[in-house]
Design an enzyme around this catalytic site. Structure first.
Site, short mmCIF file in Angstrom:
data_model
loop_
_atom_site.label_atom_id
_atom_site.label_comp_id
_atom_site.label_asym_id
_atom_site.label_seq_id
_atom_site.Cartn_x
_atom_site.Cartn_y
_atom_site.Cartn_z
N ASP A 57 -38.57 -25.14 2.30
CA ASP A 57 -37.87 -26.77 2.02
C ASP A 57 -36.00 -26.41 2.07
OD1 ASP A 57 -39.10 -28.49 2.75
OD2 ASP A 57 -39.98 -28.38 1.09
N ARG A 80 -44.23 -23.34 4.85
CA ARG A 80 -44.37 -24.81 5.18
C ARG A 80 -43.35 -26.03 4.43
NH1 ARG A 80 -49.95 -25.22 7.31
NH2 ARG A 80 -50.62 -23.43 8.81
N HIS A 81 -43.17 -27.15 4.99
CA HIS A 81 -41.97 -27.85 4.30
C HIS A 81 -43.50 -29.03 3.37
CE1 HIS A 81 -38.79 -27.64 6.60
NE2 HIS A 81 -39.14 -27.76 7.12
N GLU A 82 -43.21 -28.93 2.34
CA GLU A 82 -43.68 -29.87 1.39
C GLU A 82 -43.68 -31.44 1.92
OE1 GLU A 82 -46.04 -30.52 -1.56
OE2 GLU A 82 -44.27 -29.15 -2.44
#
Length: 651
Positions: free
Chosen positions: A295, A284-286
């Site tokens: 990312d 998942r995105h930071e």
């Protein structure tokens, strides 16, 4: 009182041994009951054990609650208080920079000697956290305990008096957590095994002996077919079958498979993380500063788009196309990408195309359209159709891929100066000038509504709060509440820079075509240069640099870091595919040839079978990972079939 004595008293008080004896005696009985006896026996056992289990649960030691109501990335924590004062338990994630502690709950004081009080909580297991215990109502810090809880584990936090002035806080594991990474290992072994088997099969079929045998078998079958179909009748000549294999005609196309493979790698990872990535946090995105796997892929896709722009425009100019006609194609393609992104690839498309009240205007395809339009127009202004007439003995030839296109470089540098000025000089009401933080509970909660600083202000001013992303990733850890769009206006400036750095890779390929060592050397030099710039901007840290690596902001260091990685990855695929021919690029090559179709398709058909189905256990990493990998494999298979059928969707 020591911990051993505490445990002994609790075991005596709760009669755990009695529970174990009941369970062991029931397990030891011979299995000779009829199917109708089991409900009766189970009911009797439940009646006898229920009081004991209730007493156990009062101390938070019930093993039955190990997995009760726990979701993915959660653990069960029981706080056992032996102190004569009420305490408040708070927590903060180690990934949350300068964040306020969030209260977990309050545990009452001990009621009577030997009878500690307890409270049960559910805690996150994604990242390491620090638990802080304070007295109430007067806040006095008793202890702080850093700990990384394991998924589905059962833990106890004991608060005991060592002496009259010291408090001991220790975490005990009551039930071991599950290993949530085993599905990843199994998936890796399965796909690695398939890759090895495919490579072995190719190697075996490439042997001269095997090819000769297969050719003889195929030649004999073809001869029998011709005879049976009477194609050898008078008036027709049947060419005799020989063992001589004519070499295939040379392929006039100079298309580099490594570029399509690079694009396919980015696209497949993008599809995988968009589908959920098995619900693992690193897919998942930071939340704010830093990088995860999710990312990496979008900037790489932008980068390789810039590389393709350089090659395609050069090819069309060499074929005689005018710059005016190419500009019309660029405008039309950019417009198509933007419209598809707004009307189809949109979180609110299920409400209808005309739900303008909360229609998100920025997006992935919209940013691709904007970056493509600007970089393609720049290249049309400076591109040269014939590069073989340039002098190779000039003193500036070693930097020709930069000096020859200096007007475009000046424009890009001016764009970057504009981003720096807006980011660090634009006043934001209620926020410090040049603020790059997430807001929320970050920065000790001083700038709650300052998420993104100038970038958030510009988006809300130009587009409106209802037309940008409503649930940014910063809300996961930093508890932000205001809308913020990671594909916003200011970030689009740096996405142009990313595409332009990819264009630079294309210029290197054009100027040093077939000079593999020169191409690889320049790729590595650019990667090293961009890596040094990133190290200076970030001070080699996540949060303490001048400009941290941040995907939400598309910060300058984010662009230079990802461009550095892109050049290194491009060296690897270029060397293994186009230079040494060790790898064909499969299976990533096929979706790379149909990238727009795969991306649009995976968004539109995301909720349809076989890309998604009803799972037996929605809180299982294994089931989510299986579903996501099957969905990605389906798109790879679709792109392979389309490639064999020579069907390509081009805008």
């Amino acid at each position: 009182m020591g911990k051993r004595n505490i445990n002994k008293n609790i075991r005596d008080a709760t009669s755990v041994s009695a529970v174990k004896k009941v369970q062991e005696s029931e397990m030891a009985k011979p299995k000779k009951y009829s199917m109708f006896c089991y409900p009766v026996i189970a009911s009797l056992i439940a009646i006898c054990v229920a009081p004991l289990k209730a007493e156990l649960s009062s101390f938070g030691l019930s093993q039955s609650k190990q997995h009760l109501n726990l979701k993915m990335d959660e653990a069960f924590l029981t706080v056992i208080n032996e102190l004569d004062t009420e305490v408040a338990v708070s927590w903060v994630s180690q990934r949350c920079y300068q964040c306020l502690y969030q209260q977990l709950g309050v545990v009452p004081a001990v009621t009577s000697p030997g009878q500690p009080s307890s409270e049960e909580f559910i805690v996150s297991t994604q990242h390491e956290m620090t638990l802080q215990v304070n007295t109430t109502p007067v806040s006095l810090n008793l202890c702080s305990v850093p700990f990384h809880f394991g998924e589905q584990g059962n833990y106890s936090l004991w608060l005991t008096n060592i002496n009259n002035s010291a408090v001991n806080c220790s975490i005990v594991t009551d039930a071991d957590p599950v290993n949530s990474y085993i599905p990843l290992l199994v998936a890796f072994l399965v796909f690695a095994g398939l890759g090895i088997l495919t490579a072995l099969g190719r190697a075996i079929f490439a042997l001269d002996l095997v090819r000769s045998v297969l050719f003889r078998i195929g030649g004999t079958m073809e001869t029998e077919r011709l005879i049976n179909s009477e194609l050898g009748s008078p008036g027709r000549m049947v060419m005799p079958v020989t063992d001589n294999i004519l070499p295939p005609p040379p392929n006039p196309s100079k298309r580099l498979r490594s570029l399509d493979t690079f694009r396919g790698i980015s696209l497949i990872i993008m599809v995988f993380v968009n589908y959920g990535g098995g619900r693992y946090w690193f897919f998942r995105h930071e939340s704010w500063n830093g990088l995860t796997v999710a990312d990496l892929v979008f900037p790489w896709f932008v980068f390789i788009m810039g590389t393709s722009i350089a090659l395609s425009i050069n090819s069309m100019l060499r074929s005689g196309s005018s710059r005016t006609s190419l500009l019309k194609k660029v405008v039309w393609r950019s417009l198509q990408l933007f419209i598809i992104g707004v009307l189809l690839i949109n979180p609110n498309y299920c409400q209808g195309f005309l739900s303008w009240d909360n229609l998100r205007i920025p997006g992935v395809l919209q940013r691709l359209a904007w970056s493509y339009f600007v970089v393609a127009c720049l290249d049309l202004l400076v591109a040269r159709a014939h590069l073989d007439i340039l002098p190779t003995d000039a003193w500036w030839y070693s930097c020709i891929e930069v000096l020859l296109y200096w007007p475009a470089w000046v424009f890009v540098l001016l764009l970057e100066i504009l981003w720096l000025c807006l980011t660090f000089l634009l006043p934001v009401p209620g926020c410090p000038t040049g603020y790059l933080g997430p807001g929320g509970i970050g920065d000790m909660g001083m700038y709650v509504n300052c998420t993104g600083g100038a970038a958030g202000l510009v988006d809300r001013w130009l587009l409106g709060e209802n037309h940008i992303y409503q649930t940014p990733s910063a809300g996961v850890i930093y508890a932000t509440h205001i809308p913020y769009d990671p594909e916003g206006v200011l970030g689009s400036i740096n996405s142009i820079v990313m595409a332009f750095l990819g264009l630079q890779a294309g210029k290197i390929i054009l100027h040093y075509r077939d000079l593999h060592s020169n191409i690889i050397a320049r790729f590595l030099i650019w990667g090293l240069f961009l890596g040094i710039v990133s190290a200076v901007l970030t001070k080699c840290s996540t949060d303490h640099g001048y400009i941290p690596v941040n995907k939400n902001l598309w910060s300058l260091s984010y662009v230079t870091t990802l461009a550095c990685f892109a050049y290194v990855l491009l060296v690897v695929v270029y060397y293994t595919i186009d230079v040494k021919k060790w790898w064909s690029g499969a299976p990533f090559f096929y979706p790379g040839m149909n990238s727009i179709l795969v991306y649009v398709g995976h968004e539109v058909f995301e909720d349809y079978f076989p890309f998604r189905w009803r799972m037996a256990n929605t809180q299982s990493h294994a089931e989510h990972l299986t579903q996501n990998l099957v969905a990605v494999s389906c798109w790879v298979l679709i792109s392979y079939v389309l490639y064999r059928k020579k069907i390509f969707w081009k805008i």
